[in-house]
Design a protein around this motif. Structure first.
Motif: not given
Ligand code: FES
Length: 206
Positions: A136-164
């Motif tokens: 549900s959250q957006w990390l503007a500095d990383q341009k990435a999606f954040l899942c707030p539950c356990h801080k999963g981070i996905y990169d939308p410019r690379h197929g939403a691969k997991v970067i955290g």
């Protein structure tokens, strides 16, 4: 007479035990087979398919049709439900239909991801592949999606691969096209949505 009564009792007991064992066996089979009661598919719960449009899922614009112009370039994303244009039904009866729509300059996507975008618009599942929370959250500095539950981070410019964080796989992508300025599904999600059995990581739920 006494014998007859005890025979009857024994018969009832055996019948009950038999029924109990039968139920137990059935439950075991049910669990072992991973069988679940079938969920009825309604127009509202049907998965997204080619031709569906998208509407804003929350906030003051809730229900509004999503157009390319309404998507801020470079993020953040918009949470959206698919909508069947023929029936007008918004498919918000199944949580797994919740999507994130984002727009970047097309050059910013890697080649594989770009194939499923149009005019820089990309659509991903909003259901975290870790334990199924809403991303549900957006990390503007990383341009990435954040899942707030356990801080999963996905990169939308690379197929939403997991970067955290702990998610075991990328968020599923949904191929998209733009027609008359509207964002339109070019198909369904390209991989299973949410938690896939056997691929769950061991991070604790919070
Ligand atoms: S449910 Fe999303 S990171 Fe755990």
């Amino acid at each position: 007479m006494a014998d007859k009564t005890s025979t009857t009792r024994r018969a009832v007991l055996q019948a009950s035990l038999g029924a109990g064992l039968g139920l137990a066996t059935l439950s075991t089979l049910f669990v072992a087979g991973g069988l679940k009661p079938k969920k009825e598919i309604t127009p509202e719960s049907e998965p997204p398919k080619e031709g569906d449009r998208f509407v804003v899922a929350e906030g003051p614009d809730k229900g509004k049709l999503i157009t390319v112009d309404a998507l801020p370039l470079g993020g953040p994303f918009v949470l959206a439900w698919p909508k069947d244009p023929k029936t007008g039904v918004v498919k918000n009866g199944e949580r797994n239909n919740l999507a994130m729509i984002i727009r970047f300059n097309p050059d910013e996507y890697d080649e594989e991801t770009r194939k499923n975008t149009d005019q820089g618009v990309a659509v991903f599942s909003a259901i975290c592949t870790h334990l199924g929370c809403t991303v549900s959250q957006w990390l503007a500095d990383q341009k990435a999606f954040l899942c707030p539950c356990h801080k999963g981070i996905y990169d939308p410019r690379h197929g939403a691969k997991v970067i955290g964080g702990p998610p075991p796989r990328p968020l599923p992508m949904l191929p998209v096209k733009v027609e008359n300025g509207e964002v339109v599904a070019a198909g369904g999600f390209l991989s299973p949505v949410g938690v896939v059995a056997g691929r769950r990581s061991s991070a604790p739920r919070v």
